[in-house]
Design a protein around this motif. Structure first.
Motif, mmCIF file in Angstrom:
data_model
loop_
_atom_site.group_PDB
_atom_site.id
_atom_site.type_symbol
_atom_site.label_atom_id
_atom_site.label_comp_id
_atom_site.label_asym_id
_atom_site.label_seq_id
_atom_site.Cartn_x
_atom_site.Cartn_y
_atom_site.Cartn_z
ATOM 1 N N VAL A 765 47.287 32.115 37.536
ATOM 2 C CA VAL A 765 47.129 33.540 37.869
ATOM 3 C C VAL A 765 48.503 34.186 38.039
ATOM 4 O O VAL A 765 48.772 35.283 37.525
ATOM 5 C CB VAL A 765 46.289 33.707 39.149
ATOM 6 N N ARG A 766 49.386 33.517 38.757
ATOM 7 C CA ARG A 766 50.747 34.032 38.960
ATOM 8 C C ARG A 766 51.468 34.204 37.625
ATOM 9 O O ARG A 766 52.120 35.220 37.369
ATOM 10 C CB ARG A 766 51.522 33.066 39.861
ATOM 11 N N GLY A 767 51.352 33.195 36.739
ATOM 12 C CA GLY A 767 52.007 33.272 35.440
ATOM 13 C C GLY A 767 51.473 34.416 34.592
ATOM 14 O O GLY A 767 52.240 35.100 33.900
ATOM 15 N N ASP A 768 50.147 34.643 34.625
ATOM 16 C CA ASP A 768 49.554 35.753 33.865
ATOM 17 C C ASP A 768 50.093 37.098 34.338
ATOM 18 O O ASP A 768 50.413 37.983 33.532
ATOM 19 C CB ASP A 768 48.037 35.722 34.007
ATOM 20 N N LEU A 769 50.193 37.283 35.641
ATOM 21 C CA LEU A 769 50.677 38.547 36.187
ATOM 22 C C LEU A 769 52.146 38.774 35.845
ATOM 23 O O LEU A 769 52.562 39.899 35.546
ATOM 24 C CB LEU A 769 50.468 38.575 37.705
ATOM 25 N N ILE A 770 52.935 37.705 35.873
ATOM 26 C CA ILE A 770 54.359 37.841 35.536
ATOM 27 C C ILE A 770 54.520 38.196 34.062
ATOM 28 O O ILE A 770 55.342 39.059 33.700
ATOM 29 C CB ILE A 770 55.109 36.542 35.878
ATOM 30 N N THR A 771 53.758 37.547 33.177
ATOM 31 C CA THR A 771 53.827 37.858 31.748
ATOM 32 C C THR A 771 53.418 39.302 31.487
ATOM 33 O O THR A 771 54.039 39.997 30.672
ATOM 34 C CB THR A 771 52.922 36.901 30.951
ATOM 35 N N PHE A 840 60.084 41.076 41.193
ATOM 36 C CA PHE A 840 58.623 41.065 41.099
ATOM 37 C C PHE A 840 58.060 39.694 41.463
ATOM 38 O O PHE A 840 57.027 39.599 42.142
ATOM 39 C CB PHE A 840 58.191 41.461 39.687
ATOM 40 N N LYS A 841 58.709 38.613 41.008
ATOM 41 C CA LYS A 841 58.237 37.267 41.347
ATOM 42 C C LYS A 841 58.258 37.037 42.858
ATOM 43 O O LYS A 841 57.312 36.469 43.422
ATOM 44 C CB LYS A 841 59.112 36.222 40.644
ATOM 45 N N ILE A 842 59.337 37.464 43.513
ATOM 46 C CA ILE A 842 59.453 37.271 44.959
ATOM 47 C C ILE A 842 58.353 38.044 45.686
ATOM 48 O O ILE A 842 57.672 37.513 46.580
ATOM 49 C CB ILE A 842 60.849 37.709 45.437
ATOM 50 N N ASN A 843 58.144 39.299 45.308
ATOM 51 C CA ASN A 843 57.110 40.116 45.952
ATOM 52 C C ASN A 843 55.712 39.590 45.655
ATOM 53 O O ASN A 843 54.820 39.631 46.516
ATOM 54 C CB ASN A 843 57.230 41.568 45.498
ATOM 55 N N LEU A 844 55.507 39.105 44.428
ATOM 56 C CA LEU A 844 54.194 38.577 44.053
ATOM 57 C C LEU A 844 53.860 37.324 44.850
ATOM 58 O O LEU A 844 52.713 37.127 45.284
ATOM 59 C CB LEU A 844 54.160 38.275 42.553
ATOM 60 N N ASP A 845 54.844 36.436 45.052
ATOM 61 C CA ASP A 845 54.605 35.222 45.836
ATOM 62 C C ASP A 845 54.210 35.564 47.272
ATOM 63 O O ASP A 845 53.354 34.891 47.869
ATOM 64 C CB ASP A 845 55.848 34.335 45.829
ATOM 65 N N LYS A 846 54.820 36.596 47.827
ATOM 66 C CA LYS A 846 54.444 37.018 49.177
ATOM 67 C C LYS A 846 53.031 37.595 49.192
ATOM 68 O O LYS A 846 52.254 37.330 50.107
ATOM 69 C CB LYS A 846 55.443 38.059 49.688
ATOM 70 N N TYR A 847 52.698 38.347 48.171
ATOM 71 C CA TYR A 847 51.369 38.966 48.100
ATOM 72 C C TYR A 847 50.272 37.921 47.927
ATOM 73 O O TYR A 847 49.193 38.022 48.528
ATOM 74 C CB TYR A 847 51.347 39.965 46.941
ATOM 75 N N LEU A 848 50.544 36.899 47.100
ATOM 76 C CA LEU A 848 49.545 35.855 46.843
ATOM 77 C C LEU A 848 49.602 34.713 47.853
ATOM 78 O O LEU A 848 48.826 33.756 47.750
ATOM 79 C CB LEU A 848 49.749 35.284 45.428
ATOM 80 N N ASN A 849 50.563 34.791 48.801
ATOM 81 C CA ASN A 849 50.736 33.732 49.820
ATOM 82 C C ASN A 849 51.019 32.382 49.177
ATOM 83 O O ASN A 849 50.473 31.346 49.578
ATOM 84 C CB ASN A 849 49.498 33.637 50.725
#
Length: 850
Positions: A765-771, A840-849
């Motif tokens: 899921v994380r990889g899809d959002l980053i792409t 974006f990766k840093i913020n996404l990791d915080k959002y997805l815990n």
């Protein structure tokens, strides 16, 4: 001058049936450190193709092996001390015997040749196969004057000495006749296998054509829990020996002093008014003199002792041998039990010592202790040293400027050191099973990168490189290649249409590129002057030398192609193929030399196959590999047309590995997932064997560095559509996280928390959002067209919301823009307010815990 003498030499050897090398590897290491044999022969190794040599290597030895194919058990291997390679030329001898695993090595020194063999014969061999075994061994004896064979023949009722009339059954009589007729000797006359409540028996044989070759045969304690004794002996042979000793040397350089001295050199006066070749030699001479002046060289003897084999373990090995001798003298079962108990204790001690040693490596902050640090300089021997970069940047810039102005290169910059890298499949003794990797000068690589950047900028500015080419271009990759293709394939599949995909393979593409034709194309594309002359010099009069270990071949000239392993070579190759866009009419895609065309129009494809691609390859002397060119039919009702390539019918396949991803005719990812899981399973087995009981820090490194890349390669393109496929992927990470906990372990979710890891589903899921973020923010502009924005200001949420799309099939449903639709549109505004992908990766990791 090398003095050569002829005399008798004795080489210590050991042979046993080890009954699972993976299970007894630690005990074997301890035995080798204590006994120090120069030749080791093992039967019943229980190895298979999924187990690499590196997992069972012994320091100071070369491993040869022959594994059983198709089922568990069997197998033989041999360890040869590297010291013997200075005295003998060692080659393998191809011998195929039905039903038997065997390995034969030919040792040659001057006029002396010796054939050493290791053989395992299963106990349930048929009589006809035994006859074939005897015929093959007879042929070997006739072809070689000196033969020694170590083997487990599993003939317990064989009577010694061999006789024509006293054998109890047909098999024993067959081997008796073989020994007598071949004039061979069998040297083992005492039992070699010992089991409780069973009569000891002779299963291991040492067969020789000259009994004087083997002396001092001894029956030693078994390795680990094996019930087969270890046979040790001395191989005594007369041969010619070169008395030259090759010492192991190491040089330590104080680069701070080197840097200080280099700063005091007047480089401008040293390099001025000289040719490129003379300037380079002056630079190289000054650098070499400074390094040698501040270097200390010393010789040392390389220890074959593994770090975890300490004095206590060596003492226990001697005690084990003492207990074995007591049992051999008495023959009492009580003494046998005492020896067995102590052997088990020794095995546990060795495993614990090895575990502590590996834990110390994992806990160390020095990563070089955990990973091997390889330095691979080119032919000039120059390596990257941070201490000297400032003082060398000036003279190197002067050299490179002179090279570009004159359009010439020093000869050292055009000499490549080729090292063969095993492809992990095929015969290890066949040169075609190795991939040649060129190591060129570090200086020319720096200059290549400068030229490559300017040349790429020119080619992209004038749209010379076509959009379907995804190789070696910034912003394009395997992922963008496959996403662009799979978008069209899945849409056609979803609409009930058929698509035929033709995969082409150029035969040795990088080696077949013609220099003069490339220069004509570059000139046509606007490249001229000193740069064109420099590229001409870069490709002309090149030489290479093959290096294996410390041995190097004579330099050979390169007549065509671009150097593999260079920085500029791949860009020159894709420039050579750029005009393919002018001749192909069907949709197509290219990654370096991997080309595919696809369409639902069979007539258009047939035209492109022969009138476009084949004609182009013939005109530009880039022959196609007919055997590797295949067709994949996509669609439920695909008529599966036959396609001809210059009169040859293309092979139809149900699936094809396309740039590392296995594409099936139904566009499902089950085959690909099974393939990935099988590969990861092999790696997981190796890590569990090598790092059992290792601390969590090492497991995290292993998982992130080796396992995850296998399971996540190209995961923006593919996605598991079935629960079983998702669970299969997750099971790999579940198994490797068990390593530090042993049998008593927490559940999988708890292990992930302890190890600070996340599930593979969450990472997909994380990889899809980053792409998606990269595509919509032009970090990956080549796939921007795959995502359609909603385009209405009245929508709630952020301004990059995607527009939905209907679908009929799971192939389209799980394609990236559709599967990421809901998750992407639900992201908060603040999360997308990022100026870089990293933010974006840093913020996404915080959002997805995560």
């Amino acid at each position: 001058m090398l003095a050569k003498t002829v005399k008798y030499f004795a080489y210590h050897l050991a042979y046993t049936n080890i009954a699972s090398l993976p299970a007894k590897y630690d005990e074997l290491v301890a035995f080798v450190n204590h006994e120090a044999p120069q030749l080791i022969f093992l039967t019943e190794t229980w190895l298979n193709d999924s187990m690499p040599d590196s997992l069972f290597s012994l320091q100071g030895y070369e491993l040869y092996r022959s594994d059983r194919k198709g089922k568990r058990g069997g197998g033989v291997c041999s360890y040869i001390s590297q010291s013997l390679y200075r005295q003998f030329q060692i080659t393998t001898v191809d011998v195929a015997i039905e039903g038997v695993e065997c390995l034969f090595l030919n040792l040659a020194s001057g006029s002396c040749t010796l054939l050493l063999g290791c053989l395992y014969r299963p106990g349930d061999m048929s009589f006809s196969k035994d006859q074939g075994l005897c015929r093959e061994l007879t042929a070997l004896v006739n072809n070689f004057s000196k033969v020694i064979i170590f083997g487990d023949f599993n003939v317990p009722d064989m009577q010694w000495p061999a006789s024509y009339f006293e054998s109890p059954n047909c098999t024993s009589q067959l081997f008796s006749n073989f020994f007598i007729n071949s004039n061979l000797s069998q040297l083992i006359d005492k039992p070699t296998r010992f089991r409780q409540h069973q009569r000891p028996s002779i299963l291991e044989w040492i067969i020789t054509s000259d009994e004087h070759l083997i002396n001092n045969v001894s029956y030693e304690s078994p390795i680990g829990k094996s019930d087969h004794a270890v046979l040790t002996a001395d191989l005594q042979i007369c041969h010619q020996l070169c008395t030259k000793v090759i010492p192991i040397t190491k040089s330590v350089t104080n680069f701070d002093l080197v840097s200080y001295e280099l700063q005091s050199i007047n480089w401008e006066s040293l390099l001025c008014n000289k040719s490129v070749e003379a300037s380079w030699k002056a630079f190289k001479s000054a650098l070499d003199n400074s390094i040698s002046k501040h270097s200390v060289t010393f010789s040392f003897k390389k220890s074959s002792t593994n770090p975890w084999v300490n004095a206590r373990i060596l003492k226990m090995i001697r005690e084990k041998l003492r207990l074995w001798k007591i049992y051999k003298r008495s023959g009492k079962q009580s003494d046998y039990s005492v020896h067995g108990s102590f052997s088990n204790k020794l095995g546990e001690t060795i495993k614990e010592a090895r575990r502590k040693y590996k834990n110390s490596l994992a806990a160390s902050k020095d990563s070089k202790l955990f990973y091997k640090d390889h330095v691979s300089p080119g032919s000039d021997g120059i390596t990257a040293r941070q201490q000297c970069c400032h003082c060398l940047s000036g003279p190197l810039a002067q050299l490179m400027t002179l090279s570009l102005q004159t359009g010439t290169l020093p000869s050292d910059w055009k000499l490549a050191v080729v090292k063969p890298i095993y492809k992990k499949k095929g015969d290890k003794f066949n040169p075609s099973s190795y991939r040649p990797v060129s190591l060129t000068s570090l200086v020319i690589k720096i200059m290549e990168s400068i030229v490559c950047d300017r040349l790429r900028q020119h080619l992209l500015t004038y749209n010379i490189i076509p959009p379907p080419q995804h190789g070696f271009i910034k912003g394009r990759s395997i992922t963008t290649n496959m996403l662009a293709c799979f978008n069209e394939w899945s849409r056609a599949f979803d609409n009930g249409e058929n698509v035929d995909v033709i995969y082409f393979d150029f035969s040795k593409a990088f080696d077949r590129l013609r220099r003069k034709r490339l220069l004509l194309k570059l000139q046509h594309y606007g490249i001229g002057g000193n740069l064109l002359q420099w590229i001409d010099s870069f490709l002309s009069y090149r030489f290479f030398t093959v290096k294996i270990g410390k041995a190097s071949s004579m330099p050979m000239s390169v007549r065509s192609g671009v150097p593999q392993g260079s920085v500029l070579g791949p860009l020159l190759f894709i420039t050579y193929c750029a005009d393919l866009s002018r001749v192909i009419t069907s949709p197509w895609s290219l990654y370096a030399d991997d080309i595919k065309i696809y369409s639902g129009d069979s007539l258009a494809l047939s035209h492109d196959i022969n009138d476009s691609i084949y004609s182009w390859s013939k005109t530009w002397l880039m022959p196609l590999n007919f055997d590797k060119s295949v067709v994949l039919h996509i669609g439920r009702k695909n008529p599966r047309y036959l396609y001809q390539l210059h009169g040859s019918t293309l092979v139809k396949v149900k699936s094809h590995v396309d740039l590392g991803l296995e594409i099936s005719s139904d566009l499902s990812w089950t085959r690909h997932i099974n393939r990935v899981v099988k590969k990861a399973n092999t790696a997981t087995f190796i890590f569990r064997k090598a790092f059992q009981g290792t601390q969590a820090a090492a497991v995290i490194k292993l998982c992130k560095a080796f396992i995850r890349p296998m399971l996540e390669f190209g995961n923006a393109v593919w996605h598991p559509t079935l629960v079983r496929d998702s669970n299969l992927l997750e099971s790999i990470q579940s198994r490797i996280t068990r390593i530090p906990f042993g049998r008593i372990r927490p559940c999988y979710p708890e292990r992930l928390k302890v190890l600070h890891l996340t599930t593979l589903e969450d990472r997909r899921v994380r990889g899809d959002l980053i792409t998606t973020f990269k595509a919509l923010t032009d970090a990956d502009p080549s796939i921007r067209n795959l995502f359609v924005l909603h385009g209405q200001d009245r929508t709630r949420g952020h301004q990059l919301k995607l527009r939905g799309e209907s679908f009929k099939t799971t192939a389209r449903q799980y394609f990236l823009p559709l599967r990421v639709f809901h998750k992407w549109n639900s992201l908060p505004d603040k999360l997308l307010d990022c100026t870089s992908v990293l933010q974006f990766k840093i913020n996404l990791d915080k959002y997805l815990n995560l």
